[in-house]
Design a protein around this motif. Structure first.
Motif, short mmCIF file in Angstrom:
data_model
loop_
_atom_site.label_atom_id
_atom_site.label_comp_id
_atom_site.label_asym_id
_atom_site.label_seq_id
_atom_site.Cartn_x
_atom_site.Cartn_y
_atom_site.Cartn_z
N ASN A 8 0.83 -1.21 0.00
CA ASN A 8 0.00 0.00 0.00
C ASN A 8 0.87 1.26 0.00
O ASN A 8 0.75 2.13 0.86
CB ASN A 8 -0.96 0.00 1.19
CG ASN A 8 -1.81 -1.25 1.25
OD1 ASN A 8 -2.23 -1.78 0.21
ND2 ASN A 8 -2.05 -1.76 2.44
N ILE A 9 1.73 1.34 -1.01
CA ILE A 9 2.70 2.43 -1.12
C ILE A 9 2.45 3.20 -2.41
O ILE A 9 2.25 2.61 -3.48
CB ILE A 9 4.14 1.89 -1.10
CG1 ILE A 9 4.42 1.20 0.24
CG2 ILE A 9 5.16 2.99 -1.37
CD1 ILE A 9 5.71 0.40 0.24
N THR A 10 2.48 4.52 -2.33
CA THR A 10 2.36 5.39 -3.50
C THR A 10 3.55 6.34 -3.54
O THR A 10 3.86 7.00 -2.54
CB THR A 10 1.06 6.20 -3.48
OG1 THR A 10 -0.05 5.31 -3.50
CG2 THR A 10 0.98 7.13 -4.68
N ARG A 30 3.48 -5.54 -2.30
CA ARG A 30 2.19 -5.56 -3.00
C ARG A 30 1.48 -4.21 -2.91
O ARG A 30 1.72 -3.42 -2.02
CB ARG A 30 1.29 -6.67 -2.43
CG ARG A 30 0.84 -6.47 -1.01
CD ARG A 30 -0.21 -7.51 -0.60
NE ARG A 30 0.39 -8.81 -0.44
CZ ARG A 30 0.80 -9.30 0.74
NH1 ARG A 30 0.68 -8.57 1.84
NH2 ARG A 30 1.31 -10.48 0.82
N ASN A 31 0.64 -3.98 -3.93
CA ASN A 31 -0.19 -2.77 -3.96
C ASN A 31 0.68 -1.51 -3.92
O ASN A 31 0.61 -0.70 -3.00
CB ASN A 31 -1.21 -2.76 -2.81
CG ASN A 31 -2.07 -4.01 -2.77
OD1 ASN A 31 -2.30 -4.64 -3.80
ND2 ASN A 31 -2.53 -4.37 -1.59
N ILE A 32 1.51 -1.37 -4.96
CA ILE A 32 2.47 -0.26 -5.04
C ILE A 32 2.22 0.50 -6.35
O ILE A 32 2.07 -0.12 -7.41
CB ILE A 32 3.91 -0.78 -4.98
CG1 ILE A 32 4.16 -1.49 -3.64
CG2 ILE A 32 4.92 0.35 -5.18
CD1 ILE A 32 5.47 -2.26 -3.59
N ASN A 42 0.69 -6.80 -7.93
CA ASN A 42 -0.18 -5.63 -7.99
C ASN A 42 0.65 -4.34 -7.90
O ASN A 42 0.55 -3.56 -6.95
CB ASN A 42 -1.24 -5.65 -6.89
CG ASN A 42 -2.12 -6.89 -6.94
OD1 ASN A 42 -2.22 -7.55 -7.98
ND2 ASN A 42 -2.74 -7.22 -5.83
N VAL A 43 1.48 -4.13 -8.92
CA VAL A 43 2.37 -2.97 -8.96
C VAL A 43 2.15 -2.23 -10.28
O VAL A 43 2.06 -2.85 -11.34
CB VAL A 43 3.84 -3.38 -8.82
CG1 VAL A 43 4.76 -2.16 -8.85
CG2 VAL A 43 4.06 -4.15 -7.52
N ILE A 44 2.07 -0.90 -10.21
CA ILE A 44 1.89 -0.07 -11.40
C ILE A 44 2.99 0.99 -11.46
O ILE A 44 3.23 1.70 -10.47
CB ILE A 44 0.52 0.63 -11.39
CG1 ILE A 44 -0.62 -0.39 -11.41
CG2 ILE A 44 0.40 1.59 -12.57
CD1 ILE A 44 -1.99 0.23 -11.24
N PHE A 45 3.64 1.08 -12.63
CA PHE A 45 4.57 2.16 -12.93
C PHE A 45 3.97 2.93 -14.10
O PHE A 45 3.79 2.36 -15.19
CB PHE A 45 5.95 1.62 -13.31
CG PHE A 45 6.63 0.83 -12.23
CD1 PHE A 45 7.37 1.46 -11.24
CD2 PHE A 45 6.53 -0.56 -12.21
CE1 PHE A 45 7.99 0.72 -10.25
CE2 PHE A 45 7.16 -1.30 -11.22
CZ PHE A 45 7.89 -0.66 -10.24
N LEU A 72 2.27 -3.70 -14.11
CA LEU A 72 1.94 -2.90 -15.29
C LEU A 72 2.92 -1.74 -15.43
O LEU A 72 3.15 -1.00 -14.47
CB LEU A 72 0.52 -2.35 -15.19
CG LEU A 72 0.10 -1.31 -16.24
CD1 LEU A 72 0.09 -1.91 -17.63
CD2 LEU A 72 -1.26 -0.71 -15.88
N PHE A 73 3.49 -1.61 -16.64
CA PHE A 73 4.28 -0.44 -17.02
C PHE A 73 3.47 0.32 -18.07
O PHE A 73 3.21 -0.22 -19.16
CB PHE A 73 5.63 -0.85 -17.59
CG PHE A 73 6.52 -1.55 -16.61
CD1 PHE A 73 7.42 -0.84 -15.82
CD2 PHE A 73 6.47 -2.93 -16.48
CE1 PHE A 73 8.24 -1.50 -14.91
CE2 PHE A 73 7.29 -3.59 -15.58
CZ PHE A 73 8.18 -2.87 -14.79
#
Length: 237
Positions: A17-19, A43-45, A71-74, A115-116
């Motif tokens: 849970n990091i932004t 997870r959840n970044i 569950n990571v998005i760049f 996801l990139f």
């Protein structure tokens, strides 16, 4: 920015849970990194709206221990990378993903659901993805990625850097392709473009190179080899 879950701090548990947003980053190592110490999960970044400049690696996911990445998005990231001395891990990759056991008895996690999106990069090397087995890296999507590769330093190129691991050779001489993928599954490149700059050494190679992949998808991929009269743009084996 380095996220890691080390054995020294096992009681803290996972990183989740990091932004991270609106940062300008520079490093002789990786500007944005998950791992290599990875005894717990990540997870959840979300990392978005960032600029990376003059770095050895732009984004690095290096899993060597038992933790998972999921569950990571760049998204919306501009990257500029270059080569540095071999003392630093990395070979100028704008994006590096590797999942390899640290030791012979290491439990190894999984990188999945990453996801990139909207990545623009200028680099001295290509995007690199390398798994120990196919199921260690799965369901990774690159959507709207534009990469230009250009030689800009005097440091030796044409090398894959898989450090740290006792099970594989760390520094491997290998031609530089725009994208290199090996031992992974369900990997998608959508709306991805590879271009070569003005300085093209003889070790620059294919636009896309893959080995032992399962479920690989290229959708609206654009790119030719560095030497289109001599070598193919896309190689799969």
């Amino acid at each position: 920015i380095c996220l890691k879950t080390t054995s020294e701090f096992n009681h803290y548990g996972p990183s989740e849970n990091i932004t991270v947003t609106n940062c300008t980053l520079q490093s002789t190592s990786a500007a944005i990194k998950i791992g290599t110490e990875s005894n717990h999960d990540f997870r959840n970044i979300i990392v978005s709206n960032c600029t990376v400049r003059e770095s050895n690696r732009g984004i690095a996911l290096q899993i060597r221990d038992g933790g998972n990445v999921e569950n990571v998005i760049f998204s919306n990231i501009a990257i500029q990378t270059r080569l540095f001395h071999d003392n630093w891990w990395g070979k100028g990759e704008p994006i590096h993903i590797s999942c390899i056991p640290r030791h012979g008895d290491s439990k190894l996690g999984v990188i999945s659901n990453v996801l990139f999106s909207n990545i623009i990069a200028k680099a001295e090397s290509g995007i690199y993805l390398f798994g120990h087995q196919k199921d260690n890296i799965t369901n990774v999507t690159f959507d709207t990625v534009a990469l230009t590769i250009n030689k800009c330093t005097s440091y030796k190129g044409g090398i894959h850097d898989r450090r740290p691991s006792e099970l594989v050779e760390g520094l491997v001489d290998h031609p530089t392709s725009g994208i290199y993928c090996a031992h992974a599954q369900d990997i998608t490149f959508r709306n991805t473009r590879i271009r070569w700059g003005e300085n093209i050494p003889d070790y620059f190679a294919h636009a896309f190179e893959s080995h032992d992949m399962g479920g690989l998808e290229l959708d609206n991929f654009s790119g030719r080899s560095a030497f289109p009269d001599q070598i193919k743009a896309i190689v799969n084996s």
